[in-house]
Write a protein that holds these residues in place. Structure first.
Motif, short mmCIF file in Angstrom:
data_model
loop_
_atom_site.label_atom_id
_atom_site.label_comp_id
_atom_site.label_asym_id
_atom_site.label_seq_id
_atom_site.Cartn_x
_atom_site.Cartn_y
_atom_site.Cartn_z
N PRO A 62 0.82 -1.21 0.00
CA PRO A 62 0.00 0.00 0.00
C PRO A 62 0.86 1.26 0.00
CG PRO A 62 -0.83 -1.59 1.59
CD PRO A 62 0.49 -2.12 1.09
N LEU A 63 0.35 2.30 -0.63
CA LEU A 63 1.12 3.53 -0.80
C LEU A 63 1.69 4.06 0.50
CD1 LEU A 63 2.13 5.73 -2.72
CD2 LEU A 63 -0.07 6.89 -2.44
N ASP A 64 0.91 4.09 1.58
CA ASP A 64 1.43 4.62 2.83
C ASP A 64 2.54 3.73 3.40
OD1 ASP A 64 -0.39 2.59 3.45
OD2 ASP A 64 -1.17 3.59 5.23
N ALA A 82 -7.94 17.12 -6.19
CA ALA A 82 -7.79 17.01 -7.64
C ALA A 82 -6.57 17.80 -8.13
CB ALA A 82 -9.04 17.51 -8.34
N LEU A 83 -6.39 19.01 -7.60
CA LEU A 83 -5.27 19.86 -8.04
C LEU A 83 -3.91 19.33 -7.58
CD1 LEU A 83 -6.85 23.38 -7.45
CD2 LEU A 83 -6.50 22.22 -9.65
N SER A 84 -3.87 18.76 -6.39
CA SER A 84 -2.59 18.28 -5.83
C SER A 84 -2.34 16.80 -6.10
CB SER A 84 -2.56 18.52 -4.33
OG SER A 84 -3.55 17.72 -3.69
N ASN A 85 -3.35 16.11 -6.66
CA ASN A 85 -3.27 14.67 -6.93
C ASN A 85 -3.02 13.88 -5.65
OD1 ASN A 85 -3.59 12.56 -8.69
ND2 ASN A 85 -1.42 12.43 -9.19
N THR A 86 -3.59 14.35 -4.55
CA THR A 86 -3.55 13.65 -3.27
C THR A 86 -4.97 13.60 -2.73
OG1 THR A 86 -3.21 15.68 -2.01
CG2 THR A 86 -1.22 14.51 -2.74
N CYS A 87 -5.17 12.78 -1.71
CA CYS A 87 -6.52 12.72 -1.14
C CYS A 87 -6.43 12.38 0.33
CB CYS A 87 -7.38 11.70 -1.88
SG CYS A 87 -9.09 11.68 -1.28
N ALA A 88 -6.60 13.38 1.18
CA ALA A 88 -6.53 13.17 2.62
C ALA A 88 -7.62 12.21 3.08
CB ALA A 88 -6.64 14.50 3.35
N MET A 89 -8.84 12.35 2.52
CA MET A 89 -9.93 11.46 2.91
C MET A 89 -9.60 10.02 2.54
SD MET A 89 -13.99 11.63 1.99
CE MET A 89 -14.21 13.25 2.71
N GLY A 90 -9.01 9.83 1.37
CA GLY A 90 -8.62 8.49 0.94
C GLY A 90 -7.57 7.89 1.86
N MET A 91 -6.62 8.72 2.31
CA MET A 91 -5.59 8.23 3.23
C MET A 91 -6.19 7.80 4.56
SD MET A 91 -2.22 10.53 2.58
CE MET A 91 -2.70 11.95 1.64
N VAL A 92 -7.17 8.57 5.04
CA VAL A 92 -7.84 8.23 6.30
C VAL A 92 -8.64 6.94 6.12
CG1 VAL A 92 -9.61 8.94 7.94
CG2 VAL A 92 -7.89 10.58 7.18
#
Length: 199
Positions: A47-49, A157-167
């Motif tokens: 997993p990415l993390d 979308a702009l940063s290509n990251t997702c804090a909610m997805g990480m949580v």
């Protein structure tokens, strides 16, 4: 030594390379739950993390070509950036990720069906926005919660990251399968040993 030079591989190209016996490691950076649902035979689930947390340890055992993949490609791009920043140059991406692989009807291993992480994010974000807009009739300040979620999704979308997805990836639903750095490294070392014995 790099067996191929393309930064991005199409699913059929990857299958051909895997079947040829060339030293390739397919690293799937989705959550263990997503991986258990469906994955490419022979792929390693990191997993990415977990990859970010143990990046140097993994890099020490990835001297063959590495093909990164996720559901559609976004997380794999982040993993590629992390590994290249650590000095790993033999990194490639699977074009279209698992969706592209399945779309071409290529072989997969299937397990219990679960929602992928992106679908979970859409459900949680949509539910919060919908609920807060409805509840703002009684409590007007709740509209700011909807605005906050909308702003978070725009930033994602702009940063290509997702804090909610990480949580969400840390929830037991997504962590039910065992996946730890030591077991993945042990599998990489074992595969390297088998590959060296064949040559």
């Amino acid at each position: 030594m790099t067996a191929f030079s393309a930064a991005t591989l199409y699913p059929a190209e990857l299958l051909e390379l895997m079947e040829s016996g060339k030293g390739i490691r397919v690293i799937d950076v989705r959550t263990p739950g997503e991986f258990d649902t469906v994955h490419i035979p022979g792929a390693y689930n990191v997993p990415l993390d977990l990859l970010r947390e143990h990046r140097d340890e993994f890099c020490a055992h990835l001297d063959e070509d590495v093909v990164l993949m996720c559901r559609s490609g976004r997380r794999a791009v982040q993993a590629e950036e992390d590994l290249r920043a650590a000095g790993l140059i033999n990194v490639h991406l699977l074009d279209g990720g698992m969706l592209g692989w399945e779309g071409e009807g290529l072989p997969v291993n299937r397990g219990a069906s679960r929602w992928d992480l992106e679908r979970q994010v859409r459900l949680v974000a949509g539910s919060i926005v919908f609920g807060s807009v409805l509840a703002s009739v009684a409590v007007p300040k709740l509209k700011w919660l909807a605005a906050g979620i909308g702003g978070g999704l725009t930033f994602a979308a702009l940063s290509n990251t997702c804090a909610m997805g990480m949580v969400l990836s840390k929830l037991p639903y997504n962590r039910s399968a065992s996946c730890d750095a030591q077991s993945v490294v042990a599998r990489l070392v074992a595969a390297k040993t088998v590959s060296a014995e064949r040559n």
